[in-house]
Design a protein around this motif. Structure first.
Motif, PDB file in Angstrom:
ATOM      1  N   GLY A 354       0.641  -1.129   0.117  1.00  9.10           N
ATOM      2  CA  GLY A 354       0.270   0.140  -0.474  1.00  9.10           C
ATOM      3  C   GLY A 354       0.838   1.204   0.082  1.00  9.10           C
ATOM      4  N   ALA A 355       2.140   1.254   0.935  1.00 10.68           N
ATOM      5  CA  ALA A 355       2.723   2.421   0.629  1.00 10.68           C
ATOM      6  C   ALA A 355       3.649   2.986  -0.484  1.00 10.68           C
ATOM      7  CB  ALA A 355       4.252   1.991   1.929  1.00 10.68           C
ATOM      8  N   ILE A 356       3.519   1.468  -1.576  1.00 13.08           N
ATOM      9  CA  ILE A 356       3.705   2.485  -2.525  1.00 13.08           C
ATOM     10  C   ILE A 356       3.197   2.549  -3.633  1.00 13.08           C
ATOM     11  CG2 ILE A 356       5.149   0.428  -4.925  1.00 13.08           C
ATOM     12  CD1 ILE A 356       6.830   0.496  -2.211  1.00 13.08           C
ATOM     13  N   VAL A 357       1.904   2.394  -3.437  1.00  9.63           N
ATOM     14  CA  VAL A 357       1.155   2.417  -4.417  1.00  9.63           C
ATOM     15  C   VAL A 357       1.249   4.359  -3.994  1.00  9.63           C
ATOM     16  CG1 VAL A 357      -1.242   2.393  -5.217  1.00  9.63           C
ATOM     17  CG2 VAL A 357      -0.130   0.383  -4.647  1.00  9.63           C
ATOM     18  N   ILE A 358       1.573   4.683  -2.454  1.00  7.41           N
ATOM     19  CA  ILE A 358       0.479   5.739  -1.926  1.00  7.41           C
ATOM     20  C   ILE A 358       2.350   7.253  -2.662  1.00  7.41           C
ATOM     21  CG2 ILE A 358       1.219   7.652  -0.161  1.00  7.41           C
ATOM     22  CD1 ILE A 358       0.032   5.284   1.510  1.00  7.41           C
ATOM     23  N   VAL A 359       3.798   6.089  -2.486  1.00 10.62           N
ATOM     24  CA  VAL A 359       4.580   7.248  -3.363  1.00 10.62           C
ATOM     25  C   VAL A 359       4.545   6.969  -4.895  1.00 10.62           C
ATOM     26  CG1 VAL A 359       7.060   6.537  -3.501  1.00 10.62           C
ATOM     27  CG2 VAL A 359       6.182   6.100  -1.486  1.00 10.62           C
ATOM     28  N   ALA A 360       4.193   5.879  -5.133  1.00 11.63           N
ATOM     29  CA  ALA A 360       3.762   6.318  -6.790  1.00 11.63           C
ATOM     30  C   ALA A 360       2.593   7.206  -7.195  1.00 11.63           C
ATOM     31  CB  ALA A 360       3.513   4.948  -7.214  1.00 11.63           C
ATOM     32  N   SER A 361       1.981   7.354  -6.281  1.00 10.07           N
ATOM     33  CA  SER A 361       1.115   8.114  -6.865  1.00 10.07           C
ATOM     34  C   SER A 361       1.982  10.005  -6.718  1.00 10.07           C
ATOM     35  CB  SER A 361      -0.349   8.307  -6.147  1.00 10.07           C
ATOM     36  OG  SER A 361      -0.100   8.433  -4.382  1.00 10.07           O
ATOM     37  N   ILE A 362       2.338  10.005  -5.936  1.00  9.52           N
ATOM     38  CA  ILE A 362       3.295  11.241  -5.455  1.00  9.52           C
ATOM     39  C   ILE A 362       4.036  11.503  -6.885  1.00  9.52           C
ATOM     40  CG2 ILE A 362       4.749  12.327  -4.169  1.00  9.52           C
ATOM     41  CD1 ILE A 362       3.089  11.086  -1.064  1.00  9.52           C
ATOM     42  N   ILE A 363       5.333  10.263  -7.391  1.00  8.97           N
ATOM     43  CA  ILE A 363       6.445  10.347  -7.656  1.00  8.97           C
ATOM     44  C   ILE A 363       5.248  10.454  -9.536  1.00  8.97           C
ATOM     45  CG2 ILE A 363       7.116   8.952  -9.297  1.00  8.97           C
ATOM     46  CD1 ILE A 363       7.833   7.505  -7.328  1.00  8.97           C
ATOM     47  N   GLU A 364       3.809  10.365  -9.860  1.00  7.20           N
ATOM     48  CA  GLU A 364       3.194  10.228 -10.876  1.00  7.20           C
ATOM     49  C   GLU A 364       3.173  12.552 -10.729  1.00  7.20           C
ATOM     50  OE1 GLU A 364       1.691   9.769 -14.529  1.00  7.20           O
ATOM     51  OE2 GLU A 364       1.658   8.096 -13.477  1.00  7.20           O
ATOM     52  N   VAL A 379      14.465  10.660  -3.144  1.00  4.22           N
ATOM     53  CA  VAL A 379      13.776  11.513  -2.497  1.00  4.22           C
ATOM     54  C   VAL A 379      13.232  11.550  -1.192  1.00  4.22           C
ATOM     55  CG1 VAL A 379      13.327  13.789  -2.341  1.00  4.22           C
ATOM     56  CG2 VAL A 379      14.757  13.238  -4.409  1.00  4.22           C
ATOM     57  N   ILE A 380      12.495  10.669  -1.536  1.00  2.67           N
ATOM     58  CA  ILE A 380      11.111  10.341  -0.640  1.00  2.67           C
ATOM     59  C   ILE A 380      11.431   9.329   0.550  1.00  2.67           C
ATOM     60  CG2 ILE A 380       8.580   8.836  -0.519  1.00  2.67           C
ATOM     61  CD1 ILE A 380       8.036  10.631  -3.382  1.00  2.67           C
ATOM     62  N   TYR A 381      12.277   8.583   0.138  1.00  6.92           N
ATOM     63  CA  TYR A 381      12.189   7.421   1.008  1.00  6.92           C
ATOM     64  C   TYR A 381      13.980   7.875   1.777  1.00  6.92           C
ATOM     65  CZ  TYR A 381      10.681   3.462  -1.884  1.00  6.92           C
ATOM     66  OH  TYR A 381       9.157   3.282  -2.745  1.00  6.92           O
ATOM     67  N   ASN A 382      14.860   9.416   1.656  1.00  4.28           N
ATOM     68  CA  ASN A 382      15.637   9.559   2.040  1.00  4.28           C
ATOM     69  C   ASN A 382      15.199  10.363   3.549  1.00  4.28           C
ATOM     70  OD1 ASN A 382      17.456   8.168   0.541  1.00  4.28           O
ATOM     71  ND2 ASN A 382      18.613  10.002  -0.849  1.00  4.28           N
ATOM     72  N   ASN A 448      11.993   0.874  -7.239  1.00  4.57           N
ATOM     73  CA  ASN A 448      13.236   0.403  -7.825  1.00  4.57           C
ATOM     74  C   ASN A 448      13.873   1.772  -7.422  1.00  4.57           C
ATOM     75  OD1 ASN A 448      13.238  -1.797  -9.324  1.00  4.57           O
ATOM     76  ND2 ASN A 448      11.916  -1.763  -9.977  1.00  4.57           N
ATOM     77  N   PRO A 449      13.901   2.363  -6.438  1.00  3.80           N
ATOM     78  CA  PRO A 449      14.804   3.550  -6.044  1.00  3.80           C
ATOM     79  C   PRO A 449      15.861   3.972  -6.975  1.00  3.80           C
ATOM     80  CG  PRO A 449      14.143   3.124  -4.640  1.00  3.80           C
ATOM     81  CD  PRO A 449      13.511   1.814  -5.416  1.00  3.80           C
ATOM     82  N   ALA A 450      16.126   5.127  -7.219  1.00  6.31           N
ATOM     83  CA  ALA A 450      17.852   5.389  -7.599  1.00  6.31           C
ATOM     84  C   ALA A 450      18.535   6.041  -6.222  1.00  6.31           C
ATOM     85  CB  ALA A 450      17.696   6.841  -8.099  1.00  6.31           C
ATOM     86  N   ASP A 451      20.314   5.115  -6.433  1.00  7.60           N
ATOM     87  CA  ASP A 451      20.743   5.529  -5.507  1.00  7.60           C
ATOM     88  C   ASP A 451      21.080   6.550  -5.205  1.00  7.60           C
ATOM     89  OD1 ASP A 451      20.772   2.623  -3.809  1.00  7.60           O
ATOM     90  OD2 ASP A 451      22.247   2.468  -5.618  1.00  7.60           O
ATOM     91  N   GLY A 452      21.268   7.714  -3.771  1.00  5.70           N
ATOM     92  CA  GLY A 452      21.637   8.865  -4.212  1.00  5.70           C
ATOM     93  C   GLY A 452      21.715   9.617  -3.176  1.00  5.70           C
ATOM     94  N   PRO A 453      21.859  10.764  -2.664  1.00  5.97           N
ATOM     95  CA  PRO A 453      22.524  11.655  -1.433  1.00  5.97           C
ATOM     96  C   PRO A 453      20.696  12.517  -1.373  1.00  5.97           C
ATOM     97  CG  PRO A 453      24.085  12.990  -3.148  1.00  5.97           C
ATOM     98  CD  PRO A 453      23.468  11.258  -3.523  1.00  5.97           C
ATOM     99  N   TRP A 454      20.145  13.076  -2.826  1.00  3.58           N
ATOM    100  CA  TRP A 454      18.930  13.706  -2.409  1.00  3.58           C
ATOM    101  C   TRP A 454      18.299  13.867  -1.806  1.00  3.58           C
ATOM    102  CZ3 TRP A 454      19.313  10.370  -6.605  1.00  3.58           C
ATOM    103  CH2 TRP A 454      20.546   9.911  -7.813  1.00  3.58           C
ATOM    104  N   PHE A 455      17.872  15.203  -1.568  1.00  5.06           N
ATOM    105  CA  PHE A 455      16.827  16.101   0.008  1.00  5.06           C
ATOM    106  C   PHE A 455      15.808  16.796  -1.041  1.00  5.06           C
ATOM    107  CE2 PHE A 455      20.028  13.897   2.805  1.00  5.06           C
ATOM    108  CZ  PHE A 455      18.705  12.745   3.545  1.00  5.06           C
ATOM    109  N   TYR A 456      15.926  16.866  -2.029  1.00 12.64           N
ATOM    110  CA  TYR A 456      15.603  17.772  -2.523  1.00 12.64           C
ATOM    111  C   TYR A 456      15.437  17.783  -3.890  1.00 12.64           C
ATOM    112  CZ  TYR A 456      17.123  20.463   0.927  1.00 12.64           C
ATOM    113  OH  TYR A 456      17.335  21.486   2.938  1.00 12.64           O
ATOM    114  N   PHE A 457      14.126  17.913  -5.000  1.00 14.67           N
ATOM    115  CA  PHE A 457      13.729  18.106  -5.810  1.00 14.67           C
ATOM    116  C   PHE A 457      12.998  19.944  -6.523  1.00 14.67           C
ATOM    117  CE2 PHE A 457      10.733  15.529  -4.882  1.00 14.67           C
ATOM    118  CZ  PHE A 457       9.402  16.607  -5.306  1.00 14.67           C
TER     119      PHE A 457
END
Length: 489
Positions: A354-364, A379-382, A448-457
């Motif tokens: 269910g959390a994956i669907v929530i995150v995916a909707s935000i990305i969309e 960014v969301i997971y960080n 499949n989140p990318a690897d990176g140190p980002w906290f902003y976009f």
């Protein structure tokens, strides 16, 4: 953080038909019948039957003591005489010069015009002759057998040729067909999985075409028929089969009865569209959504419909129950989720599906470029994993707009500070549910989140690119560019 969002063109239309191949095989069999009618072995055998066995005049040779078969050759390519046996004068082996003249009876090897007891056997070089007493020897069996076989083959060939002509004539019978583009209006339903034969039958039953066979003939010759979509079509009556095929391939014929749930659409928008198309009161549909247990939601949906209406095109005929459309949209999501094992892959990441669907909707809603989805997921997971206290909230504009009933334009201070569970500018953590229908690429980004140190976009308003930042300084530079391109809060 983002300054863009909204739905995009539907890229996930209904499946095409891969079942017309059966009808093409029917066409293939008919072609083979026609071929057999004009060039099969029967025809060759019939031609052979026209050549009579040249033979020889048995009576003429009888006077000289030669049986009809005494010179028949074992070689089927010869002219009917044996090669000259050892001991014979070549003049006698030359059949062209022999005409049964009695002058040859005076030769020492022949007595009384026939094979003598001494001369016949002796001349044969000791091979022995069946007519040692001067009588006729039996005719050989092989030439007669060949003759019988030739006759039988000719009869069989004629039969096959005749049958082939009948089959070819039946298979080539022109099917009944109208001419022109037709008249009036006819509504026809094409079910999912229909073959060209099924479609032809439905069209003929509605008098769109004169016969189902006419449509199959046209569809078999035109590969575009494979792309006919299931659904409801507005056609004309008494159309030619070719015109009917063109109409089925024209989006305008089905546009009135098709409804597309686009990636990024919310349940609220879907209900409004279904209400307008079917005449069902919006309040009735909203009441259903408040208790969507009858729609077949997966267990991890938490009793919320948002996020589980799969982006695709659906058939909405005039008598369609909108509840059926909602059920089909949920079923398509569940089918996709099962096929791609969303639940198993989510738990492998240590997250609930269910959390994956929530995150995916935000990305969309945050980015339009598919390649940027995995970075937004990071960014969301960080931020969710940060324990420094710097990022207590996700601060996503998309969730704040959802909390404000999909508000468009600059957000007000009141909206930003609104204590709504979906307002991630004011409430920490993920919102309690999805905020839109995510597309497959958004779901894959969340898994499949990318690897990176980002906290902003920051999504730029003019270039439409998204700039990612790992710290406050990088974020300030990105925001300066955002304002330079005309962006505002």
């Amino acid at each position: 953080m983002s300054r863009n969002g909204g739905g995009f063109d539907d890229l996930f239309g209904g499946a095409g038909y891969d079942d017309d191949r059966d009808d093409r095989r029917v066409g293939g069999r008919a072609e083979r019948h026609r071929t057999a009618a004009t060039s099969g072995p029967g025809r060759r055998r019939q031609d052979r039957a026209g050549y009579a066995d040249p033979g020889y005049d048995e009576a003429a040779y009888g006077e000289a003591g030669y049986g009809a078969s005494s010179h028949a050759s074992d070689d089927p390519d010869s002219d009917g005489y044996d090669p000259a046996p050892a001991g014979y004068d070549p003049v006698y082996a030359d059949d062209a010069g022999y005409d049964g003249d009695s002058a040859y009876a005076d030769d020492g090897g022949y007595g009384g015009g026939g094979y003598g007891d001494d001369g016949g056997a002796g001349r044969r070089g000791g091979r022995g002759h069946p007519e040692a007493s001067g009588g006729r020897r039996p005719a050989r069996a092989l030439p007669k057998l060949i003759g019988v076989l030739v006759v039988v083959a000719a009869l069989l060939g004629a039969g096959i040729f005749g049958i082939g002509k009948v089959i070819g004539r039946v298979g080539g019978e022109p099917a009944a067909d109208y001419s022109g583009i037709g008249e009036g209006i006819v509504v026809v339903q094409i079910p999912a999985g229909a073959t060209s034969s099924d479609i032809g039958t439905a069209l003929a039953k509605a008098d769109v075409v004169a016969s189902g066979r006419a449509f199959v003939n046209v569809a078999t010759r035109d590969s575009r028929a494979l792309s006919i979509q299931p659904g409801t079509y507005r056609l004309r009556s008494k159309m030619s089969a070719a015109s009917a095929l063109d109409a089925l391939l024209d989006d305008a014929s089905s546009a009135l009865f098709r409804y597309t749930i686009s990636p990024g659409d919310t349940v609220r928008r879907v209900l409004q569209a279904l209400s307008a198309r079917t005449g069902t009161p919006l309040a009735e549909l909203e009441a259903l959504v408040r208790d969507p247990s009858s729609l077949g939601l997966p267990d991890y949906a938490g009793g919320k419909l948002e996020g589980y209406l799969f982006p695709s095109t659906y058939d909405v005929a005039p008598d369609t129950d909108p509840v059926d459309v909602l059920k089909e949209a949920v079923a398509r999501f569940s089918a996709y989720a099962d096929e791609h094992d969303i639940a198993g892959r989510a738990r492998a990441l240590g997250r609930e599906p269910g959390a994956i669907v929530i995150v995916a909707s935000i990305i969309e809603k945050e980015v339009a470029n598919e390649s940027e989805g995995p970075k937004v997921a990071r960014v969301i997971y960080n931020r969710l994993a940060d324990d420094s206290g710097r990022f207590r909230r996700l601060d996503m504009d998309s969730t704040t707009r959802y909390a404000a009933n999909e508000h468009e334009g600059p957000l007000t201070r009141e909206q930003l500070d609104n204590d709504d569970p979906y307002n991630t500018r004011a409430v920490p953590g993920l919102p309690p549910g999805a905020i839109a229908s995510p597309s497959p690429w958004a779901l894959e980004s969340a898994l499949n989140p990318a690897d990176g140190p980002w906290f902003y976009f920051v999504s730029m308003p003019q270039t439409r690119e998204t700039v990612f930042a790992a710290n406050q300084a990088e974020f300030d530079v990105a925001m300066a560019e955002y304002h330079r391109q005309g962006g505002s809060e």
